[in-house]
Design a protein around this motif. Structure first.
Motif, short mmCIF file in Angstrom:
data_model
loop_
_atom_site.label_atom_id
_atom_site.label_comp_id
_atom_site.label_asym_id
_atom_site.label_seq_id
_atom_site.Cartn_x
_atom_site.Cartn_y
_atom_site.Cartn_z
N ASN A 335 0.83 -1.20 0.00
CA ASN A 335 0.00 0.00 0.00
C ASN A 335 0.87 1.26 0.00
O ASN A 335 2.07 1.20 0.27
CB ASN A 335 -0.91 0.00 1.23
CG ASN A 335 -1.98 -1.06 1.16
OD1 ASN A 335 -2.51 -1.36 0.10
ND2 ASN A 335 -2.30 -1.65 2.31
N PRO A 352 5.53 3.16 -3.00
CA PRO A 352 4.75 2.32 -2.08
C PRO A 352 5.58 1.93 -0.86
O PRO A 352 6.81 2.06 -0.83
CB PRO A 352 4.40 1.10 -2.94
CG PRO A 352 4.42 1.61 -4.35
CD PRO A 352 5.53 2.62 -4.38
N VAL A 452 0.49 3.35 7.65
CA VAL A 452 0.16 2.41 6.59
C VAL A 452 -0.30 1.11 7.23
O VAL A 452 0.02 0.82 8.40
CB VAL A 452 1.38 2.17 5.66
CG1 VAL A 452 2.46 1.36 6.37
CG2 VAL A 452 0.97 1.52 4.35
N PRO A 455 -1.70 -5.21 3.49
CA PRO A 455 -2.88 -5.65 2.73
C PRO A 455 -3.56 -6.81 3.46
O PRO A 455 -2.89 -7.73 3.95
CB PRO A 455 -2.29 -6.12 1.40
CG PRO A 455 -0.90 -5.56 1.35
CD PRO A 455 -0.45 -5.42 2.77
#
Length: 477
Positions: A335, A352, A452, A455
């Protein structure tokens, strides 16, 4: 009048679960409505739900997770030296370059990591310029391998080449070791893909001048207790990922007297001392291998669903799970970090998520301990309340509280430790990581910091693999 009639004469606060259009209809009627975010667990996937049900109430899994987390919390990481990687890192050869995150090939690396590889090849004398370095990297003669698969960790690009000095951290409870490079400081640095002459000069100075002084000082000190420093620093406002001011100061205080007595020429010693003194992030590269040594000891606990690594290579995010083998990755696209960007940069400039430093969150500090580090919000964005809420939410997805690292703003509650893939998927709460933001162009460096999350797909893949591994009685690899 019965209680039911009384109830409907009172002012009601209505909770709406599911479709928000019901809330809008009620609001038009003047009702006070709170919308509850909800979706079916596992998006209603029946097979995954059955796996969750099977293992969430499995006594063997519960006991295995308790065992894994006990191993992690009882670890005793101690800095015992600093040596060139080729001398101490398992599997290191003259043609090996280690990188952050799960496995990746040269042609798939992000710009930041490619830049750091180029710098490493120039530093090692394997290439005369950028063009030669790129040709060599693409030739197949260089072996690229994750730091994590060599008992090591590296921030951002995470590059470790044979001649680079690495901190040696020994887990004296379990006897295993972990390794990490030296933090270069801020600005143009290798970990952000820079490979200018000044970057290479600094790396060579670290190798030739700094490392010998520090190694001798650590030897004279009989090792430096990193667990004790981390415990103190957390109570002083660090979270030991993006804020290391207190931890670096404590390490500096402990090691400086021995550096002075190391026997090396005083100008060399003073330069080494000033290098640590002027770098508030120095302890990050000690915090990371300390966490790595603790978590590696918990790898391979049969039937454990505890996460033992979270890492990113700038393209993919990967996790490892104790009961599924120490070298097995579960990956998904990384991400982008959401947070504060430095003036002059926009979201389109960001790479990223990148780096092995999420090993701190895997241990239960870093983003998991933000509630005890209010100043970190000025760096990653948000408010102090946000930081505390992040910390509190992590208790819902972990196995234990680690009282070695207690958080004063939470009444000295121990940090949330032992991320459980089952709890992550059951609650929908994804681990929080605070981290730096790298520019996607090599050499520009850090352009911000923020929050962050891994995923969700990494955890889904791990659960599916767990079902395949243990559903028919087979053991982990």
């Amino acid at each position: 009048m019965n209680r039911t009639n009384e109830l409907f004469q009172e002012q009601l606060t209505i909770l709406n679960v599911g479709a928000p259009n019901f809330r809008e209809d009620l609001k038009l009627q003047g009702q006070q409505v709170t919308q509850i975010k909800w979706q079916p667990p596992m998006d209603g996937d029946q097979e995954l739900l059955e796996l969750l049900d099977r293992y969430s109430f499995d006594d063997g899994v519960v006991e295995a997770n308790r065992k894994a987390v006990d191993i992690v919390m009882s670890a005793s990481p101690v800095l015992i030296g600093i040596e060139p990687a080729y001398k101490v890192v398992p599997g290191m050869t003259e043609d090996t370059i280690l990188h952050s995150g799960p496995p990746i090939t040269w042609d798939h690396m992000c710009g930041t990591m490619q830049g750091a590889v180029i710098g490493a090849l120039l530093y090692e004398g394997r290439a005369a310029d950028e063009g030669e370095a790129r040709q060599l990297a693409a030739s197949g003669r260089i072996t690229f391998s994750p730091c994590h698969e060599h008992s090591a960790v590296g921030p951002m690009a995470g590059i470790i080449s044979p001649s680079m000095p690495v901190h040696i951290v020994e887990n004296r409870t379990n006897g295993n070791r972990a390794y990490c490079s030296v933090n270069e400081g801020l600005g143009k640095v290798l970990r952000f893909g820079a490979f200018s002459s000044s970057v290479l000069e600094r790396l060579r100075w670290i190798e030739k001048e700094f490392a010998p002084v520090l190694n001798k000082a650590v030897e004279m000190a009989g090792g430096v207790d990193l667990k004790l420093i981390t415990a103190q620093a957390v109570q002083m406002g660090d979270e030991c990922h993006n804020r290391n001011k207190a931890a670096t100061s404590l390490f500096f205080k402990d090691i400086t007297p021995f550096m002075v007595q190391s026997g090396y020429p005083m100008p060399q010693v003073l330069r080494a001392i000033d290098f640590i003194r002027s770098n508030d992030h120095y302890f990050l590269n000690l915090s990371m291998p300390a966490c790595k040594s603790a978590l590696d000891a918990a790898c391979g606990v049969e039937r454990s669903t505890v996460v033992t690594a979270m890492a990113r290579n700038g393209v993919e995010f990967g996790i490892k799970v104790s009961g599924l083998g120490k070298d097995r990755w579960f990956t998904a696209p990384a991400n982008f970090v959401e947070g504060l960007l430095f003036p002059g940069y926009g979201p389109e400039d960001a790479n990223p998520d990148l780096g092995d430093s999420a090993i701190t969150e895997t241990m239960g500090i870093g983003g998991f301990a933000m509630g005890a580090s209010p100043a970190i919000t000025q760096f990653v964005g948000g408010t102090v309340s946000d930081a505390i809420n992040y910390t509190r939410s992590m208790y819902s997805i972990t196995t234990a509280e680690n009282n070695n690292y207690s958080l004063p703003p939470l009444d000295f509650k121990g940090t949330a430790t032992g991320i459980d893939i089952l709890k992550v998927l059951e609650t929908g709460i994804i681990p929080v990581i605070n981290t730096g933001i790298a520019h996607k162009v090599p050499g520009i460096g850090q352009i911000g910091a923020g929050i962050v999350h891994p995923p969700r797909a990494c955890f889904v893949k791990a659960l599916e693999a767990f079902g395949q591994c243990y559903g028919d009685g087979n053991k982990g690899e």
